[in-house]
Scaffold this motif. Structure first.
Motif, PDB file in Angstrom:
ATOM      1  N   ARG A   8       0.807  -1.224   0.000  1.00  0.00           N
ATOM      2  CA  ARG A   8       0.000   0.000   0.000  1.00  0.00           C
ATOM      3  C   ARG A   8       0.841   1.277   0.000  1.00  0.00           C
ATOM      4  O   ARG A   8       0.458   2.279   0.602  1.00  0.00           O
ATOM      5  CB  ARG A   8      -1.018  -0.028   1.127  1.00  0.00           C
ATOM      6  CG  ARG A   8      -1.923  -1.271   1.057  1.00  0.00           C
ATOM      7  CD  ARG A   8      -3.113  -1.197   1.948  1.00  0.00           C
ATOM      8  NE  ARG A   8      -4.225  -0.480   1.370  1.00  0.00           N
ATOM      9  CZ  ARG A   8      -5.131  -1.005   0.547  1.00  0.00           C
ATOM     10  NH1 ARG A   8      -5.038  -2.249   0.171  1.00  0.00           N
ATOM     11  NH2 ARG A   8      -6.129  -0.281   0.097  1.00  0.00           N
TER      12      ARG A   8
ATOM     13  N   GLU B 194      -0.309   5.210  -1.887  1.00  0.00           N
ATOM     14  CA  GLU B 194      -1.770   5.150  -1.939  1.00  0.00           C
ATOM     15  C   GLU B 194      -2.368   6.545  -1.790  1.00  0.00           C
ATOM     16  O   GLU B 194      -1.934   7.332  -0.951  1.00  0.00           O
ATOM     17  CB  GLU B 194      -2.288   4.239  -0.821  1.00  0.00           C
ATOM     18  CG  GLU B 194      -3.751   3.950  -0.926  1.00  0.00           C
ATOM     19  CD  GLU B 194      -4.197   2.871   0.053  1.00  0.00           C
ATOM     20  OE1 GLU B 194      -5.335   2.402  -0.105  1.00  0.00           O
ATOM     21  OE2 GLU B 194      -3.430   2.494   0.955  1.00  0.00           O
TER      22      GLU B 194
ATOM     23  N   SER C  60      -7.864   8.891   1.326  1.00  0.00           N
ATOM     24  CA  SER C  60      -9.263   8.469   1.242  1.00  0.00           C
ATOM     25  C   SER C  60     -10.140   9.691   0.941  1.00  0.00           C
ATOM     26  O   SER C  60      -9.765  10.831   1.231  1.00  0.00           O
ATOM     27  CB  SER C  60      -9.705   7.852   2.573  1.00  0.00           C
ATOM     28  OG  SER C  60      -9.768   8.864   3.563  1.00  0.00           O
TER      29      SER C  60
ATOM     30  N   GLN D 274     -12.651  10.671   2.566  1.00  0.00           N
ATOM     31  CA  GLN D 274     -12.931  11.358   3.831  1.00  0.00           C
ATOM     32  C   GLN D 274     -11.771  12.289   4.213  1.00  0.00           C
ATOM     33  O   GLN D 274     -11.994  13.411   4.677  1.00  0.00           O
ATOM     34  CB  GLN D 274     -13.167  10.335   4.950  1.00  0.00           C
ATOM     35  CG  GLN D 274     -14.368   9.456   4.752  1.00  0.00           C
ATOM     36  CD  GLN D 274     -14.125   8.270   3.817  1.00  0.00           C
ATOM     37  OE1 GLN D 274     -13.014   8.014   3.363  1.00  0.00           O
ATOM     38  NE2 GLN D 274     -15.183   7.542   3.504  1.00  0.00           N
ATOM     39  N   LYS D 275     -10.560  11.811   4.017  1.00  0.00           N
ATOM     40  CA  LYS D 275      -9.383  12.622   4.345  1.00  0.00           C
ATOM     41  C   LYS D 275      -9.279  13.827   3.402  1.00  0.00           C
ATOM     42  O   LYS D 275      -8.958  14.936   3.832  1.00  0.00           O
ATOM     43  CB  LYS D 275      -8.128  11.762   4.271  1.00  0.00           C
ATOM     44  CG  LYS D 275      -6.902  12.406   4.855  1.00  0.00           C
ATOM     45  CD  LYS D 275      -5.746  11.414   4.934  1.00  0.00           C
ATOM     46  CE  LYS D 275      -4.546  12.040   5.602  1.00  0.00           C
ATOM     47  NZ  LYS D 275      -3.439  11.087   5.722  1.00  0.00           N
TER      48      LYS D 275
ATOM     49  N   LYS E 144     -12.740   9.154  -7.418  1.00  0.00           N
ATOM     50  CA  LYS E 144     -12.875   7.763  -6.959  1.00  0.00           C
ATOM     51  C   LYS E 144     -13.764   6.936  -7.882  1.00  0.00           C
ATOM     52  O   LYS E 144     -14.551   6.125  -7.455  1.00  0.00           O
ATOM     53  CB  LYS E 144     -13.378   7.717  -5.518  1.00  0.00           C
ATOM     54  CG  LYS E 144     -14.677   8.437  -5.285  1.00  0.00           C
ATOM     55  CD  LYS E 144     -15.112   8.320  -3.846  1.00  0.00           C
ATOM     56  CE  LYS E 144     -16.552   8.756  -3.759  1.00  0.00           C
ATOM     57  NZ  LYS E 144     -17.179   8.411  -2.551  1.00  0.00           N
TER      58      LYS E 144
ATOM     59  N   SER F  13      -9.725   0.520  -7.376  1.00  0.00           N
ATOM     60  CA  SER F  13      -8.386   0.904  -6.961  1.00  0.00           C
ATOM     61  C   SER F  13      -7.375  -0.200  -7.258  1.00  0.00           C
ATOM     62  O   SER F  13      -7.645  -1.382  -7.038  1.00  0.00           O
ATOM     63  CB  SER F  13      -8.398   1.209  -5.460  1.00  0.00           C
ATOM     64  OG  SER F  13      -7.098   1.239  -4.942  1.00  0.00           O
TER      65      SER F  13
ATOM     66  N   ASP G 171      -6.879  -2.304  -4.288  1.00  0.00           N
ATOM     67  CA  ASP G 171      -7.808  -3.410  -4.049  1.00  0.00           C
ATOM     68  C   ASP G 171      -7.327  -4.655  -4.797  1.00  0.00           C
ATOM     69  O   ASP G 171      -7.373  -5.768  -4.269  1.00  0.00           O
ATOM     70  CB  ASP G 171      -9.220  -3.039  -4.515  1.00  0.00           C
ATOM     71  CG  ASP G 171      -9.827  -1.900  -3.712  1.00  0.00           C
ATOM     72  OD1 ASP G 171      -9.395  -1.673  -2.567  1.00  0.00           O
ATOM     73  OD2 ASP G 171     -10.723  -1.215  -4.249  1.00  0.00           O
TER      74      ASP G 171
END
Length: 179
Positions: free
Chosen positions: A83, A86, A89, A91-92, A154, A158, A161
């Motif tokens: 990862r 990356e 997110s 949210q971030k 998004k 990904s 994933d």
């Protein structure tokens, strides 16, 4: 896609497809200056330092200044399964945009956003900003409605994933070998 190299999983397929976009001679080598482009195409968000480290790890001894697909694929597969590079997110990202928008207007002006991207953190070039504008800017207002922009970012599965699934497959095969 015929690449002449055995691919054993979806992660390797995706890495090789991205790599081959920049393989202008069809010889499974790319100019190391394109490594950042390959990584970004995959959905990674590498820093300049990370790109330099990958170049150092994958630069060909036979053809200096070029990376060969098998070496690149092995190195980058490992990074992705751990990862590395990356993206943040959603949210971030939203929290970061909200910090930049203390009046809670739910948008940033193009000028303000460009100033931040040129001057703060990992600085963006004019070329990189020009690539962002068609996706980020609302053509009617000329502003960046950041919730909408985050949702555009998004849109696809990904690579992380895919890497996680491959990592689990490898772990399962190792577990079976020990039995």
């Amino acid at each position: 896609m015929e690449i002449g190299i055995a691919l054993s999983n979806e992660l390797e397929v995706r890495i090789s497809e991205a790599f081959c976009i920049f393989d202008h001679h069809g010889d499974k080598y790319i100019d190391t200056r394109n490594i950042g482009n390959v990584l970004r195409f995959l959905g990674c968000v590498p820093t300049n330092k990370e790109i330099d480290e990958i170049i150092a790890a994958t630069d060909s001894s036979e053809n200096p200044g070029e990376a060969h697909l098998p070496k690149f694929m092995a190195h980058v597969s490992n990074l992705l399964m751990n990862r590395k590079m990356e993206p943040a997110s959603p949210q971030k990202l939203l929290k970061a945009f909200e910090v930049l928008d203390p009046e809670n207007k739910r948008f940033l002006t193009k000028e303000y956003f460009a100033k931040l991207m040129r001057e703060e953190g990992e600085k963006f070039s004019e070329e990189e900003l020009k690539a962002i504008w068609p996706v980020a800017i609302d053509p009617i207002t000329g502003n960046i409605p950041y919730v909408f922009y985050i949702n555009k970012l998004k849109h696809k599965t990904s690579i992380y994933d895919v890497a996680e699934a491959v990592k689990e497959e490898i772990a399962e095969k190792e577990k079976e070998k020990k039995k």
